[in-house]
Design a protein around this motif. Structure first.
Motif, PDB file in Angstrom:
ATOM      1  N   THR A  46      68.887  58.155  39.826  1.00 46.64           N
ATOM      2  CA  THR A  46      68.801  58.738  38.323  1.00 46.64           C
ATOM      3  C   THR A  46      69.472  59.846  38.101  1.00 46.64           C
ATOM      4  O   THR A  46      69.597  60.690  38.874  1.00 46.64           O
ATOM      5  CB  THR A  46      67.352  58.746  37.926  1.00 46.64           C
ATOM      6  OG1 THR A  46      66.636  57.628  38.605  1.00 46.64           O
ATOM      7  CG2 THR A  46      67.162  59.073  36.613  1.00 46.64           C
ATOM      8  N   VAL A  47      70.300  59.992  37.141  1.00 46.77           N
ATOM      9  CA  VAL A  47      71.054  61.155  36.665  1.00 46.77           C
ATOM     10  C   VAL A  47      70.137  61.667  35.106  1.00 46.77           C
ATOM     11  O   VAL A  47      69.909  60.819  34.331  1.00 46.77           O
ATOM     12  CB  VAL A  47      72.553  60.905  36.388  1.00 46.77           C
ATOM     13  CG1 VAL A  47      73.190  62.210  35.931  1.00 46.77           C
ATOM     14  CG2 VAL A  47      73.151  60.287  37.401  1.00 46.77           C
ATOM     15  N   LYS A  48      69.724  63.027  35.324  1.00 47.03           N
ATOM     16  CA  LYS A  48      69.106  63.499  34.210  1.00 47.03           C
ATOM     17  C   LYS A  48      70.429  64.398  33.490  1.00 47.03           C
ATOM     18  O   LYS A  48      70.735  65.455  33.867  1.00 47.03           O
ATOM     19  CB  LYS A  48      68.117  64.440  34.830  1.00 47.03           C
ATOM     20  CG  LYS A  48      67.109  63.852  35.656  1.00 47.03           C
ATOM     21  CD  LYS A  48      66.168  64.804  36.115  1.00 47.03           C
ATOM     22  CE  LYS A  48      66.400  65.098  37.402  1.00 47.03           C
ATOM     23  NZ  LYS A  48      65.423  65.861  38.196  1.00 47.03           N
ATOM     24  N   MET A  49      70.977  63.591  32.483  1.00 48.86           N
ATOM     25  CA  MET A  49      71.974  64.048  31.837  1.00 48.86           C
ATOM     26  C   MET A  49      71.622  65.531  31.023  1.00 48.86           C
ATOM     27  O   MET A  49      72.577  66.464  31.047  1.00 48.86           O
ATOM     28  CB  MET A  49      72.264  62.920  30.713  1.00 48.86           C
ATOM     29  CG  MET A  49      72.838  61.667  31.227  1.00 48.86           C
ATOM     30  SD  MET A  49      74.453  62.151  32.411  1.00 48.86           S
ATOM     31  CE  MET A  49      75.811  62.761  31.417  1.00 48.86           C
ATOM     32  N   GLY A  50      70.501  65.766  30.754  1.00 53.64           N
ATOM     33  CA  GLY A  50      70.173  67.131  29.924  1.00 53.64           C
ATOM     34  C   GLY A  50      70.403  68.196  31.042  1.00 53.64           C
ATOM     35  O   GLY A  50      71.059  69.212  30.777  1.00 53.64           O
ATOM     36  N   GLU A  51      69.891  67.911  32.257  1.00 55.26           N
ATOM     37  CA  GLU A  51      70.155  68.909  33.511  1.00 55.26           C
ATOM     38  C   GLU A  51      71.770  69.021  33.672  1.00 55.26           C
ATOM     39  O   GLU A  51      72.255  69.984  34.323  1.00 55.26           O
ATOM     40  CB  GLU A  51      69.742  68.524  34.570  1.00 55.26           C
ATOM     41  CG  GLU A  51      67.829  68.662  34.508  1.00 55.26           C
ATOM     42  CD  GLU A  51      67.555  69.988  34.332  1.00 55.26           C
ATOM     43  OE1 GLU A  51      68.051  70.940  34.602  1.00 55.26           O
ATOM     44  OE2 GLU A  51      66.245  69.957  33.739  1.00 55.26           O
ATOM     45  N   TRP A  52      72.342  67.842  33.654  1.00 53.21           N
ATOM     46  CA  TRP A  52      73.905  67.780  33.990  1.00 53.21           C
ATOM     47  C   TRP A  52      74.672  68.742  33.132  1.00 53.21           C
ATOM     48  O   TRP A  52      75.450  69.732  33.402  1.00 53.21           O
ATOM     49  CB  TRP A  52      74.385  66.587  34.229  1.00 53.21           C
ATOM     50  CG  TRP A  52      75.924  66.370  34.398  1.00 53.21           C
ATOM     51  CD1 TRP A  52      76.951  66.057  33.427  1.00 53.21           C
ATOM     52  CD2 TRP A  52      76.607  66.905  35.617  1.00 53.21           C
ATOM     53  NE1 TRP A  52      78.143  66.402  33.907  1.00 53.21           N
ATOM     54  CE2 TRP A  52      77.982  66.582  35.241  1.00 53.21           C
ATOM     55  CE3 TRP A  52      76.283  67.335  36.904  1.00 53.21           C
ATOM     56  CZ2 TRP A  52      78.822  66.815  36.139  1.00 53.21           C
ATOM     57  CZ3 TRP A  52      77.063  67.436  37.754  1.00 53.21           C
ATOM     58  CH2 TRP A  52      78.524  67.218  37.650  1.00 53.21           C
ATOM     59  N   ASP A  53      74.334  68.485  31.760  1.00 57.42           N
ATOM     60  CA  ASP A  53      74.761  69.502  30.730  1.00 57.42           C
ATOM     61  C   ASP A  53      74.379  70.879  30.708  1.00 57.42           C
ATOM     62  O   ASP A  53      75.288  71.592  30.582  1.00 57.42           O
ATOM     63  CB  ASP A  53      74.375  68.930  29.412  1.00 57.42           C
ATOM     64  CG  ASP A  53      74.766  67.604  28.932  1.00 57.42           C
ATOM     65  OD1 ASP A  53      75.701  66.964  29.523  1.00 57.42           O
ATOM     66  OD2 ASP A  53      74.194  66.890  28.016  1.00 57.42           O
ATOM     67  N   ASP A  54      73.340  71.081  31.352  1.00 61.74           N
ATOM     68  CA  ASP A  54      72.638  72.452  31.524  1.00 61.74           C
ATOM     69  C   ASP A  54      73.884  73.232  32.600  1.00 61.74           C
ATOM     70  O   ASP A  54      74.115  73.980  32.532  1.00 61.74           O
ATOM     71  CB  ASP A  54      71.378  72.531  31.869  1.00 61.74           C
ATOM     72  CG  ASP A  54      70.791  73.949  32.154  1.00 61.74           C
ATOM     73  OD1 ASP A  54      70.955  74.652  31.253  1.00 61.74           O
ATOM     74  OD2 ASP A  54      70.277  74.424  33.208  1.00 61.74           O
ATOM     75  N   CYS A  55      73.794  72.357  33.759  1.00 67.34           N
ATOM     76  CA  CYS A  55      74.709  72.714  34.840  1.00 67.34           C
ATOM     77  C   CYS A  55      76.236  72.911  34.252  1.00 67.34           C
ATOM     78  O   CYS A  55      76.894  74.182  34.729  1.00 67.34           O
ATOM     79  CB  CYS A  55      74.654  71.869  35.994  1.00 67.34           C
ATOM     80  SG  CYS A  55      73.029  71.640  36.954  1.00 67.34           S
ATOM     81  N   MET A  56      76.692  72.210  33.490  1.00 65.16           N
ATOM     82  CA  MET A  56      77.957  72.239  33.122  1.00 65.16           C
ATOM     83  C   MET A  56      78.467  73.603  32.219  1.00 65.16           C
ATOM     84  O   MET A  56      79.391  74.265  32.191  1.00 65.16           O
ATOM     85  CB  MET A  56      78.470  71.095  32.250  1.00 65.16           C
ATOM     86  CG  MET A  56      78.468  69.563  33.022  1.00 65.16           C
ATOM     87  SD  MET A  56      80.012  69.692  34.162  1.00 65.16           S
ATOM     88  CE  MET A  56      81.386  69.646  32.774  1.00 65.16           C
ATOM     89  N   GLU A  57      77.275  74.036  31.542  1.00 67.98           N
ATOM     90  CA  GLU A  57      77.275  75.097  30.884  1.00 67.98           C
ATOM     91  C   GLU A  57      77.269  76.361  31.737  1.00 67.98           C
ATOM     92  O   GLU A  57      77.747  77.432  31.169  1.00 67.98           O
ATOM     93  CB  GLU A  57      76.417  75.128  29.836  1.00 67.98           C
ATOM     94  CG  GLU A  57      76.589  74.029  28.740  1.00 67.98           C
ATOM     95  CD  GLU A  57      77.747  74.277  27.941  1.00 67.98           C
ATOM     96  OE1 GLU A  57      78.083  75.359  27.540  1.00 67.98           O
ATOM     97  OE2 GLU A  57      78.381  73.115  27.620  1.00 67.98           O
TER      98      GLU A  57
END
Length: 79
Positions: A46-57
């Motif tokens: 499972t990928v948590k896209m909100g967390e990925w977006d947070d990491c990308m920022e």
């Protein structure tokens, strides 16, 4: 030593110490390995896209991602 965010290096769960039939949670990626006894019946990621977006920022993303990937490669080699 440089100070890092608490989540630094935790995108993936440790893949060496997993428990069948339980979700192994990382900051961004979770996985589960289902077993009905002797064998593995299913695997899920499972990928948590909100967390990925947070990491990308995050300003530490590049270094953190490299560390997470290196840890995952080493764990794969050990297993």
């Amino acid at each position: 030593m440089r100070e890092h965010k608490e989540c630094y290096g935790t995108m993936f769960h440790d893949s060496l110490h997993l428990v069948n039939n339980e979700k192994m949670k990382g900051k961004v990626f979770d996985f589960e390995q289902d077993s009905l006894g002797l064998g593995i019946s299913d695997r899920k990621v499972t990928v948590k896209m909100g967390e990925w977006d947070d990491c990308m920022e995050c300003e530490e993303f590049e270094h953190c991602y490299k560390l997470c990937t290196a840890k995952l490669l080493l764990e794969s080699a050990i297993r």
